[in-house]
Design a protein around this motif. Structure first.
Motif: not given
Length: 241
Positions: A12-23
């Motif tokens: 799921t791309p939206s989960v990948t983007r969320l991980l990138a942002q918060h990490a």
């Protein structure tokens, strides 16, 4: 610059983007966060079958990255609360490896008994097994789940806060613990919004994972160890639909 490789084992791309942002926000300016998404598997990991495939996809992503860059990152974080392929990746990686669950268990156990709040009805048995394998059988009191998956909760954060607040309060009443873990990549950032409504600390699994990965970077610098040969593992094959 040190590199933190964050692998999203779902597709799921939206989960990948969320991980990138918060990490990246937690890692700080002196760590470059690289986020990879699984090339195959389930949109969201919610049962034994998708979990097993996610382990394969996690190894595939790591080996593809290291072969393309001819070097290992400074640390690796498995961006799924359940840590598919954690032990296998720790075995083959030149860098320290942790996962959202392993890192969260470590933080929570320092305060005594803890419980997990997450999405997906099949996760309690899977997380109990992982906790036992990692040595937290005596400190994990239980897992409280909501019907929606992490990806569904992330899609409507306002509604998710109401659902998760009620779930956290119910988990506290049921398990009588010293802390809670809000588990799941899709729930990144939500713990801070819920903390004011709770009488015990609530741990954001993504933040815990990044904190542990960054700490591990300096501890293992220059440490050599024997690793198994994985030259047979192919990452350039075509993945069927």
């Amino acid at each position: 610059m040190r590199e933190l490789l964050v692998i999203n084992p779902n597709t799921t791309p939206s989960v990948t983007r969320l991980l990138a942002q918060h990490a990246q926000a937690v890692a700080g300016a002196d760590v470059r966060v690289t986020t990879l998404q699984a090339r195959f598997g389930a949109p969201y990991i919610s049962d034994e079958t998708s979990y097993a495939v996610a382990g394969h996809a996690t190894l595939d992503a790591y080996l593809q990255h290291t072969r393309n860059h001819h070097a290992a990152p400074s640390a690796v974080l498995i961006g799924c609360f359940g840590d598919p392929a954690l032990c296998a990746l720790q075995e083959i990686s030149d860098a320290p490896v942790t996962g959202l669950a392993a890192a969260s268990f470590l933080e929570a156990a320092l305060q005594g008994p803890f419980a997990i709040v997450t999405g997906g009805e099949r996760w309690p048995a899977m997380l109990t097994r992982l906790a036992h394998a990692l040595g937290y059988a005596d400190t994990l009191a239980g897992t409280y789940t909501v019907q929606a998956t992490g990806a569904q909760l992330a899609a409507d954060p306002v509604a998710a806060q109401v659902v998760l607040r009620d779930a956290c309060l119910a988990a506290l009443e049921k398990f009588q613990v010293n802390s809670l873990i809000l588990g799941g990549a899709g729930l990144a950032g939500m713990a801070a919004e819920l903390q004011h409504a709770l009488p015990v600390p609530i741990i954001d699994s993504v933040q815990a994972g990044v904190r542990q990965a960054v700490r591990a970077m300096s501890r293992v610098a220059g440490v050599a160890r024997h690793k198994p040969d994985v030259s047979w593992f192919k990452t350039d094959s075509v993945i069927p639909d």
